[in-house]
Design a protein around this motif. Structure first.
Motif, short mmCIF file in Angstrom:
data_model
loop_
_atom_site.label_atom_id
_atom_site.label_comp_id
_atom_site.label_asym_id
_atom_site.label_seq_id
_atom_site.Cartn_x
_atom_site.Cartn_y
_atom_site.Cartn_z
N LEU B 87 -0.31 0.98 -8.02
CA LEU B 87 0.97 1.42 -7.46
C LEU B 87 1.86 2.04 -8.55
O LEU B 87 2.53 3.05 -8.31
N GLU B 88 1.85 1.44 -9.76
CA GLU B 88 2.68 1.99 -10.84
C GLU B 88 2.26 3.42 -11.16
O GLU B 88 3.11 4.30 -11.35
N GLU B 89 0.95 3.66 -11.17
CA GLU B 89 0.45 5.01 -11.46
C GLU B 89 0.94 6.03 -10.44
O GLU B 89 1.00 7.22 -10.71
N ARG B 90 1.29 5.56 -9.25
CA ARG B 90 1.78 6.44 -8.17
C ARG B 90 3.29 6.37 -8.01
O ARG B 90 3.84 6.90 -7.03
N GLY B 91 3.96 5.69 -8.94
CA GLY B 91 5.42 5.66 -8.92
C GLY B 91 6.00 4.80 -7.81
O GLY B 91 7.17 4.96 -7.44
N VAL B 92 5.21 3.89 -7.27
CA VAL B 92 5.68 3.05 -6.16
C VAL B 92 6.13 1.70 -6.71
O VAL B 92 5.39 1.04 -7.43
N GLY B 93 7.35 1.31 -6.36
CA GLY B 93 7.82 -0.01 -6.78
C GLY B 93 9.31 -0.15 -6.55
O GLY B 93 9.99 0.79 -6.10
N PHE B 94 9.80 -1.34 -6.85
CA PHE B 94 11.22 -1.64 -6.81
C PHE B 94 11.86 -0.92 -7.99
O PHE B 94 11.45 -1.10 -9.14
N GLU B 95 12.85 -0.09 -7.71
CA GLU B 95 13.42 0.74 -8.78
C GLU B 95 14.18 -0.11 -9.79
O GLU B 95 15.04 -0.92 -9.42
N THR B 96 13.86 0.08 -11.08
CA THR B 96 14.60 -0.58 -12.16
C THR B 96 14.91 0.49 -13.21
O THR B 96 14.35 1.59 -13.17
N PRO B 97 15.82 0.18 -14.12
CA PRO B 97 16.17 1.19 -15.14
C PRO B 97 14.99 1.62 -15.99
O PRO B 97 15.03 2.67 -16.63
N HIS B 98 13.93 0.85 -16.00
CA HIS B 98 12.80 1.16 -16.86
C HIS B 98 11.53 1.37 -16.07
O HIS B 98 10.44 1.06 -16.51
N GLY B 99 11.71 1.89 -14.87
CA GLY B 99 10.55 2.24 -14.05
C GLY B 99 10.38 1.33 -12.86
O GLY B 99 11.01 0.28 -12.77
N PRO B 100 9.55 1.76 -11.92
CA PRO B 100 9.35 0.98 -10.70
C PRO B 100 8.50 -0.27 -10.96
O PRO B 100 7.56 -0.23 -11.74
N VAL B 101 8.87 -1.37 -10.29
CA VAL B 101 8.10 -2.61 -10.38
C VAL B 101 7.54 -2.91 -8.98
O VAL B 101 8.29 -3.25 -8.07
N PRO B 102 6.23 -2.76 -8.81
CA PRO B 102 5.65 -3.01 -7.48
C PRO B 102 5.76 -4.49 -7.10
O PRO B 102 5.55 -5.37 -7.94
N ILE B 103 6.07 -4.73 -5.83
CA ILE B 103 6.18 -6.09 -5.31
C ILE B 103 4.96 -6.34 -4.43
O ILE B 103 4.79 -5.70 -3.37
#
Lengths: 328, 328
Positions: B87-103
């Motif tokens: 998911l990180e490689e595809r930019g999917v996640g909970f938005e944070t200042p340092h990138g998306p964090v997938p849940i």
């Protein structure tokens, strides 16, 4: 004399009803002496409860002295004061430096729309239920907490079928007794828990019964009819020695008995709540898997007994009356 | 082309398996985009879970990006790392200042006693399941998280019947889809959720199947045989717009589908866990009562599909093989 197939067959348990057939409400007390542990599991969206937090295993109180089931919605929780008074007069309670404090978890069901809304079980009703308690078989049907109960309300109150209170008991091969008493006031219909046959479904204008699951899936059920308040409440009792965690576990699994006999169950408009009390009168080591399976079994049968024992009240016909063409 | 009757029929849901038939284990990922809310309900005594606390409505995180179901007992939770990577490689996640964090909430089942105990799904397996995900009908049977699953273990592993993973889907009259995928690895037997007929019971030495409830109540079931670890895990998905509280409520009620199809269910040796994800792709106002009833319905049917689609593996026969005299 017929065998006692109710919750009072469990060693250490006595129980009694207080019934107001005119107002169509009542209450039922299950007295469990001074050795019982307790647990609770609450599902569905609209519960009304009393003294349930102390049943959490992280709380210190490790005994319950009675469980009360009542009609009257939140007003019906006032019944507990009468039970505390009755127990205090007999010196039963959690020992404190200034006298015993009885521990009486309780849950209510919503029956204000049946019979009179302004008369609800009060402290005197709770006291009277204790006076009526004995180890005789606990009556089933439109009595006690089941007096104003109704089921199968997918088409509104006009299509409801009479609910009630019922019991079932079984004895495991190792001699441990497991029984349930359930006051059935469900939004869903009632099914035989073994073969899934419909026992009480919402009644159409032509008098026929619908299968409520089919009615939801095929659109016959109007989507805004779920607001009416319901709730099924009950107690599983055993003479096994269970700790609080085990009693809570049994209460949780016993909801599977409701799921088998009530469909749909645990809806947003139901506040389905089951207690477990374990008197510990039987020192046989417990097999928790067998006890949870038995609890599910008797909970489902208690629901069936409640509906089959019910009599019509306040214009709501029972399945017995409908099956014999007396009402409907 | 046959209609898609699996969880991928729900708009916004894709899903895929990773299967190791040799080791008899695997995992299944349900991807739900970046608009889905989630909930969970855990029952039974022995769960193994990951990222379930944030599904509590009091926690801030309000989206889930995938749910993972895996074999391998607690070791199988390592699969989630691969899903996060994918998911990180595809930019999917909970938005944070340092990138998306997938849940990625997850739950496991115990299959170490089937096939090889030393090979379990790992991060690579989770990544591969994501690569395999699509909106095609999700295969049922002895694949993915159901690869090493077994059921009906009241007489021990020697009497077990093959479990698996299964799906079911329905569309409510208002157009909302509700589907379930369940990996069935239960201690109890499997029953048709509608008519209660036994589908898979524990096998006696003579090859006949017992009704596990009867076996418990009549003493045929040996009381010390419940230690074997089990657990049924699954996901209910809908395109309705549900908040976190509603998603948790649906997950809780969906356990009634397990109760209808697995008896006994939610035992101390099961860690039964169901998730709910709601993609919100369908803006039709939700009727929570109808959605919970539909969730129960599809959860029960998914259990049945899992057992009927299963194929024998690692010496455990499927019901299809038993019914056709191929094994047993």
């Amino acid at each position: 004399m017929a065998a006692n197939n109710t919750i009072t067959a469990v060693p250490g348990i006595t129980a009694g009803h207080w019934t107001d057939a005119n107002a169509a409400t009542g209450c039922t007390v299950i007295l469990c002496g001074d050795t019982a542990t307790g647990g609770v599991a609450i599902r569905g969206g609209s519960p009304g409860t009393h003294e349930t937090d102390l049943l959490n295993p992280i709380r210190r109180v490790d005994r319950v002295h009675a469980v009360l089931l009542a009609g009257g919605s939140a007003f019906g929780l006032a019944t507990t004061a009468g039970v505390l008074c009755w127990l205090e007069e007999r010196g039963v309670g959690f020992e404190t430096p200034h006298g015993p404090v009885p521990i009486v978890p309780a849950a209510i069901l919503y029956d204000l729309g049946v019979g009179r809304a302004d008369l609800r079980p009060d402290a005197n009703a709770g006291y009277a239920a204790c006076d009526a308690a004995s180890d005789a078989p606990l009556p089933s049907g439109s009595v006690g907490a089941g007096t104003g109960a109704s089921v199968a309300k997918a088409f509104g109150s006009g299509g409801a079928v009479k609910g009630g209170i019922g019991s079932a008991c079984c004895t495991l091969p190792n001699g441990i007794s497991v029984a349930a008493t359930v006051a059935v006031n469900a939004w869903g219909g009632i099914y035989d828990p073994h073969d899934g046959s419909l026992v009480a479904g919402p009644r159409r204008h032509d008098g026929s019964m619908a299968d409520p699951i089919a009615a939801i899936l095929n659109g016959e059920y109007p989507p805004d009819a779920a607001a009416m308040t319901n709730t099924t409440i009950g107690v599983v009792a055993t003479d096994a020695a269970l700790d609080k965690m085990q009693a809570n576990f049994v209460a949780s699994t016993a909801h599977d008995g409701l799921a088998l006999a009530i469909r749909p169950c645990h809806t947003p408009g139901d506040g389905d709540t089951l207690f477990c009390v374990a008197t510990g009168h039987n020192p046989t080591p417990s097999n928790l898997t067998a006890i949870t399976a038995a609890a599910t079994h008797v909970a489902g049968l208690a629901v069936l007994d409640a509906i089959q024992s019910a009599t019509g009240l306040a214009g709501i016909p029972s399945v017995n009356e409908l099956n014999h063409g007396i009402a409907g």
